[in-house]
Design an enzyme around this catalytic site. Structure first.
Site, PDB file in Angstrom:
ATOM      1  N   LYS A 180      95.163   0.414 117.959  1.00 47.64           N
ATOM      2  CA  LYS A 180      94.869   0.465 119.646  1.00 47.64           C
ATOM      3  C   LYS A 180      95.372   1.590 119.052  1.00 47.64           C
ATOM      4  O   LYS A 180      96.364   2.671 118.968  1.00 47.64           O
ATOM      5  CB  LYS A 180      96.696  -0.295 120.403  1.00 47.64           C
ATOM      6  CG  LYS A 180      97.513   1.094 121.276  1.00 47.64           C
ATOM      7  CD  LYS A 180      95.587   0.867 122.156  1.00 47.64           C
ATOM      8  CE  LYS A 180      97.074   2.567 123.145  1.00 47.64           C
ATOM      9  NZ  LYS A 180      96.164   3.204 122.960  1.00 47.64           N
ATOM     10  N   GLU A 255     106.760   6.524 112.691  1.00 48.69           N
ATOM     11  CA  GLU A 255     107.172   7.523 112.098  1.00 48.69           C
ATOM     12  C   GLU A 255     106.625   8.457 113.479  1.00 48.69           C
ATOM     13  O   GLU A 255     105.865   8.428 113.980  1.00 48.69           O
ATOM     14  CB  GLU A 255     105.696   7.896 111.650  1.00 48.69           C
ATOM     15  CG  GLU A 255     105.376   7.519 109.881  1.00 48.69           C
ATOM     16  CD  GLU A 255     106.938   8.136 109.091  1.00 48.69           C
ATOM     17  OE1 GLU A 255     107.355   8.978 109.229  1.00 48.69           O
ATOM     18  OE2 GLU A 255     107.180   7.103 107.871  1.00 48.69           O
ATOM     19  N   CYS A 289     103.687  16.369 113.570  1.00 53.60           N
ATOM     20  CA  CYS A 289     104.875  15.959 113.612  1.00 53.60           C
ATOM     21  C   CYS A 289     105.762  16.914 111.823  1.00 53.60           C
ATOM     22  O   CYS A 289     107.106  16.929 111.933  1.00 53.60           O
ATOM     23  CB  CYS A 289     105.287  14.259 112.651  1.00 53.60           C
ATOM     24  SG  CYS A 289     104.225  14.328 111.168  1.00 53.60           S
ATOM     25  N   GLU A 390     111.816  18.103 119.729  1.00 54.82           N
ATOM     26  CA  GLU A 390     110.178  18.853 119.211  1.00 54.82           C
ATOM     27  C   GLU A 390     109.984  18.886 120.248  1.00 54.82           C
ATOM     28  O   GLU A 390     109.519  18.378 121.224  1.00 54.82           O
ATOM     29  CB  GLU A 390     110.034  17.565 118.645  1.00 54.82           C
ATOM     30  CG  GLU A 390     108.430  17.424 118.562  1.00 54.82           C
ATOM     31  CD  GLU A 390     107.549  16.450 117.813  1.00 54.82           C
ATOM     32  OE1 GLU A 390     108.383  14.880 117.994  1.00 54.82           O
ATOM     33  OE2 GLU A 390     107.053  16.391 116.534  1.00 54.82           O
TER      34      GLU A 390
END
Ligand SMILES: NC(=O)C1=CN([C@@H]2O[C@H](COP(=O)(O)OP(=O)(O)OC[C@H]3O[C@@H](n4cnc5c(N)ncnc54)[C@H](OP(=O)(O)O)[C@@H]3O)[C@@H](O)[C@H]2O)C=CC1
Ligand SMILES: O=C(O)CCC(=O)C(=O)O
Length: 488
Positions: A180, A255, A289, A390
């Protein structure tokens, strides 16, 4: 081929065939550099489409796992060769869908090819150990078996490398896959799957279903016939997937975010540190990231570093990422742009000093895309939101510290622990940093971003589920160990 030339509609790949969704609805994929030119349309799939894909993967798994690792690896070698032939087209598609510059997308595509080759070779490497038994007439060894059907849920920021670094090990270790992709970059994903199709994988071994994460992604995590889920993306979604998988006894790998620091020690090479900070923070418009988002600078070097950082950041050219002279492309989507602008406003409101950038660009050609200036804050304290959360945009927070010890304390003072770097020439300092820094990826005199495909990758604390991807480490997730005891 999945592409209908007149309408640019792309389909799901289920059981070796390109299929329309049972919903008969589509999602338009836009170019964040120029929203007036859609890249194409993808299927807005339903639970029934997902069911068909999982059933196909389940039906294919026995035959696939019965092949030798070397035979499975041969399919990956072929996929690598086909991706190599289509590299330029796929890199361009990635640039159009998510906005990273063409050289970056080309580099990422080459990395995808290298990952396929690496895991193709894994098919020939060892799968276990011989362990001496306490019974002198027995033989004991370990072997590894595939999980079964693996669900791959990928983000948009590395639309080539991340799906490949999840699918290639899944496949070579004998699993079948339902993939996906992120909706923003689903066409790049479809083109990658076309390469796998052309490599001749047996039907059902690889399936792709596009559509809403809340339907297809969630459905994959919940599906009782999916034995493993590998995910990269946001913390909220990741934690939900982890809980769902745990509840039904499936294996999962997450992750997620980072709030990656770079420490500029008093003895750093300023030129090198500035270049790496700019590259780490602003490449891919800060949407990695592993991107640098906190720059922790020792007081004695602060002014010199700050001045050079501002001077060099001002030289960055911003624009449509397909244009050769552009260094910084748009943000990948309207939602991500709003998220980034929200954090910039938060930084201002909580008292950080905006020393460069901070504005959305809307004039001329910028009007058609999601552009924001590279942004630098100073006088940032570690309790501020912009030092903790973040941002996933081209924004950095400068934090001045008095000592090396304070620098490491500040660097560790976040819930994330993905990557971290230090600039120093002192061996003792870098050893102390490598030991005390709570991060899965430690970089010395190098930017915080940058992952080598043959080495383990993953984070500590809330950056990951503590598993590791890539390199040989991938084997730990995509297989189960069996201990075999044989009595003569
Ligand atoms: N670690 C990393 O590399 C990344 C981190 N992020 C972080 O996440 C933030 C938000 O980005 P965003 O793209 O929304 O991230 P998401 O976590 O929402 O998306 C990542 C993937 O998960 C899918 N997904 C969405 N909802 C669900 C669900 N309920 N169950 C299962 N799968 C789901 C998405 O599908 P769909 O695209 O259809 O929504 C996509 O394929 C960023 O600002 C950044 O901070 C984002 C991307 C990568
Ligand atoms: O820095 C890299 O190369 C990988 C980063 C990554 O995995 C991510 O942003 O999701």
């Amino acid at each position: 081929m999945s592409m209908n030339v007149t309408t640019n509609v792309y389909r799901n790949f289920i059981n070796g065939e390109w299929q329309e969704s049972k919903s008969a609805e589509q999602i338009t994929v836009i170019n964040p550099a120029d929203t007036s030119t859609p890249v194409g349309r993808i299927q807005s799939s339903t639970a029934a489409d997902l069911e068909a894909a999982v059933e196909a993967a389940d039906a294919a798994r026995k035959e696939w796992r019965s092949l030798s690792g070397a035979a499975r690896g041969d399919f990956l070698y072929r996929a690598a060769a086909i991706l190599e032939e289509r590299a330029e087209e796929i890199a361009e598609t990635a640039t159009k869908e998510m906005g990273k510059t063409l050289p970056e997308a080309r580099g990422e595509t080459q990395r995808g090819i290298a990952i396929l080759k690496f895991y193709a070779g894994e098919g020939m490497r060892k799968t276990g150990d011989v362990i001496p038994s306490t019974d002198a007439s027995a033989f004991m060894y370990t072997t590894r078996v595939p999980l079964g059907v693996v669900g791959v849920i990928a983000p948009w920021n590395f639309p080539v490398a991340i799906p490949i670094w999840k699918m290639a090990p899944a496949l070579v270790y004998g699993n079948t896959v339902v993939f996906k992709p992120a909706s923003e970059t689903a066409i790049t994903a479809i083109k990658i799957i076309e390469c796998f199709e052309a490599a001749g994988f047996p039907k059902g071994v690889i399936n792709l279903v596009t559509g809403a994460g809340s339907v297809i992604g969630k459905g994959l995590a919940e599906h009782p016939k999916v034995q493993g889920i590998t995910f990269t993306g946001s913390n909220n979604v990741g934690k939900g997937i982890g809980l769902t998988a745990l509840e039904r006894g499936a294996k999962y790998q997450l992750e997620m975010g980072g709030k990656n620091p770079v420490i500029i020690a008093a003895d750093a090479d300023i030129e090198q540190a500035v270049d790496a900070t700019i590259s780490g923070a602003f490449r891919s418009t800060g949407q990695k990231c592993t991107a640098t988002s906190r720059v922790i600078v020792e007081a004695s070097i602060y002014d010199a570093f700050r001045e050079k950082l501002i001077e060099k950041t001002k030289d960055i050219t911003i624009g449509n990422s397909l244009e050769q002279e552009v260094w910084l492309g748009p943000i990948a989507s309207e939602a991500q742009l709003q998220n980034c602008l929200h954090y910039i406003q938060t930084g201002i409101e909580e008292g950080a000093k905006l020393i460069l950038g901070g504005e959305q660009l809307t004039d001329g050609d910028y009007e058609k895309g999601f552009y924001v200036q590279p942004t630098i804050f100073e006088d940032v304290t570690t309790d501020m939101v912009i030092a903790q959360e973040e941002i996933f945009g081209p924004v950095i927070a400068l934090i001045k510290v008095d000592s090396e010890e304070q620098a490491i304390d500040v660097a560790n003072d976040v819930k994330f622990g993905l990557s971290a770097s230090i600039f120093t020439k002192n061996i003792g300092r870098f050893l102390q940093f490598a030991e005390e820094m709570e991060a899965g990826l430690i970089r010395v005199n190098a930017e915080s971003a940058g992952v080598e495909l043959q080495a383990p990758f993953g984070g500590m604390k809330q950056s990951s589920s503590h598993s590791r991807e890539q390199g040989e480490a991938a084997k730990e997730f995509f297989t189960s160990i069996k201990t075999v005891f044989v009595k003569g």
